[in-house]
Design an enzyme around this catalytic site. Structure first.
Site, mmCIF file in Angstrom:
data_model
loop_
_atom_site.group_PDB
_atom_site.id
_atom_site.type_symbol
_atom_site.label_atom_id
_atom_site.label_comp_id
_atom_site.label_asym_id
_atom_site.label_seq_id
_atom_site.Cartn_x
_atom_site.Cartn_y
_atom_site.Cartn_z
ATOM 1 N N LYS A 31 34.217 42.609 -5.362
ATOM 2 C CA LYS A 31 33.120 42.469 -4.397
ATOM 3 C C LYS A 31 32.627 41.026 -4.277
ATOM 4 O O LYS A 31 32.250 40.590 -3.184
ATOM 5 C CB LYS A 31 31.957 43.400 -4.765
ATOM 6 C CG LYS A 31 32.287 44.884 -4.596
ATOM 7 C CD LYS A 31 31.078 45.749 -4.885
ATOM 8 C CE LYS A 31 31.408 47.224 -4.753
ATOM 9 N NZ LYS A 31 30.230 48.090 -4.974
ATOM 10 N N THR A 52 35.980 47.497 -3.676
ATOM 11 C CA THR A 52 35.324 48.039 -4.854
ATOM 12 C C THR A 52 35.652 47.166 -6.063
ATOM 13 O O THR A 52 36.277 46.104 -5.944
ATOM 14 C CB THR A 52 35.717 49.521 -5.062
ATOM 15 O OG1 THR A 52 34.911 50.076 -6.110
ATOM 16 C CG2 THR A 52 37.187 49.677 -5.403
ATOM 17 N N MET A 91 23.657 56.337 -10.601
ATOM 18 C CA MET A 91 24.563 55.816 -9.581
ATOM 19 C C MET A 91 26.021 56.143 -9.908
ATOM 20 O O MET A 91 26.890 56.056 -9.046
ATOM 21 C CB MET A 91 24.360 54.304 -9.426
ATOM 22 C CG MET A 91 23.042 53.990 -8.733
ATOM 23 S SD MET A 91 22.532 52.238 -8.771
ATOM 24 C CE MET A 91 23.885 51.459 -7.914
ATOM 25 N N GLY A 102 25.667 43.706 -10.975
ATOM 26 C CA GLY A 102 25.922 43.700 -9.544
ATOM 27 C C GLY A 102 25.467 44.959 -8.844
ATOM 28 O O GLY A 102 24.975 44.907 -7.711
ATOM 29 N N ALA A 103 25.624 46.118 -9.510
ATOM 30 C CA ALA A 103 25.206 47.379 -8.894
ATOM 31 C C ALA A 103 23.713 47.400 -8.644
ATOM 32 O O ALA A 103 23.246 47.873 -7.608
ATOM 33 C CB ALA A 103 25.615 48.557 -9.779
ATOM 34 N N ASN A 149 30.956 44.846 0.033
ATOM 35 C CA ASN A 149 31.775 46.051 -0.154
ATOM 36 C C ASN A 149 32.431 46.498 1.152
ATOM 37 O O ASN A 149 33.189 47.463 1.159
ATOM 38 C CB ASN A 149 30.941 47.190 -0.750
ATOM 39 C CG ASN A 149 30.077 47.895 0.280
ATOM 40 O OD1 ASN A 149 29.626 47.288 1.251
ATOM 41 N ND2 ASN A 149 29.849 49.184 0.076
ATOM 42 N N SER A 184 37.487 57.177 -1.311
ATOM 43 C CA SER A 184 37.235 56.608 0.015
ATOM 44 C C SER A 184 38.211 57.096 1.085
ATOM 45 O O SER A 184 37.780 57.423 2.197
ATOM 46 C CB SER A 184 37.251 55.075 -0.056
ATOM 47 O OG SER A 184 36.137 54.605 -0.788
#
Length: 272
Positions: free
Chosen positions: A65, A61, A213, A129-130, A86, A16
């Site tokens: 979250k 992250t 992902m 969660g994803a 997020n 990030s």
């Protein structure tokens, strides 16, 4: 200079800071963005101290979250549906707005890759969660979504939760053998263990696009397996990572950065 950060545990692997500094250079925004390791039991104290010192925003992250969701004073609709946050933004009155940009990041990347079009039948593997964070944005594209998971009850819960937003079904893994899907999305964490989800090879052929992902320097275990089954179009989640970051950047600065060049630069950096 405006201050931002990503909070997580672990956090050393985070891309990030690199991504947001690329965005800043591209758009001419002056900012400082760092990675902050928060301990498992004092995330709330860490984030509150960060904002008390004048920070403008933060990305969140794993594994914080849900905690970020809990401390938000206001939530966007997509954050409410995701049940997780997020992205945090400090409003002028000092309160915190919680958002979730994961789903729109995924959809943008799938559309960029021409892997997602209306009327498709899409399989989402995983019900954690994803997965929950991306269901509503996927349904907004007018596809039929099937969720499968090792524990069927979790998939069934999500299908019922989002039933009013589009065509969504939950199927047990053993009951989808030989079904046809245009796109299969792996939302499980199997890649972290160098494993693949327990779905049948019969689901994949040359016309099945596969998206993970998770991302890695080389093909993820799921994508390597998918190619062995004949899948021609495969992509990992690096574009999703950049896409969700771009929407966070837009929330904070009101400017949408260019994504494709950033993905290319990040890919080169990861492969080194």
């Amino acid at each position: 200079m405006k201050k931002f950060a990503v909070f997580g545990n672990p956090i050393n692997h985070s891309k990030s800071p690199y991504i947001h500094h690329l965005f800043a250079k591209q758009t001419g925004c002056a900012l400082k963005y760092e990675a902050i390791l928060a301990s498992q039991d004092n995330f709330k104290e860490s984030i509150n101290l960060f904002f008390a010192k004048g920070a403008e925003g933060a990305n969140i992250t794993t594994p914080f979250k849900e905690e970020a969701y809990a401390i938000s004073n206001e939530l966007t609709d997509r954050a409410k549906l995701a049940g997780a946050v997020n992205t945090l933004k400090r409003k002028p009155d000092g309160s915190l707005l919680g958002d979730n940009t994961d789903g729109i990041g995924l959809v943008n990347d799938l559309q960029r890759l021409n892997m997602l079009v209306p009327q498709q039948r899409v399989l989402l593997v995983g019900a954690g969660g994803a997965a929950r964070g991306v269901i509503k944005p996927l349904l907004d594209t007018a596809i039929t979504l099937v969720i499968t998971n090792r524990t069927f009850d979790k998939a069934d819960y999500l299908a019922k939760l989002f039933s009013s937003y589009g065509n969504i079904e939950a199927h047990a893994m053993q009951n989808i053998e030989n079904q046809q899907f245009d796109l299969i999305i792996n939302a499980t964490t199997t890649g972290l263990q160098k494993e693949i989800p327990l779905i049948s090879p019969s689901l994949i052929n040359s016309n099945t696009a596969c998206y993970d992902m998770f991302y890695d320097k080389k093909l993820t275990p799921f994508l390597e397996w998918a190619k062995q089954q004949g899948a021609n179009q495969c992509a990992d989640g690096l574009g999703m990572l950049v896409g969700q970051a771009a929407h966070s950047f837009f929330l904070w600065h009101g400017i949408m950065p260019e994504i494709t060049k950033t993905i290319m630069m990040l890919r080169k950096d990861i492969i080194k």
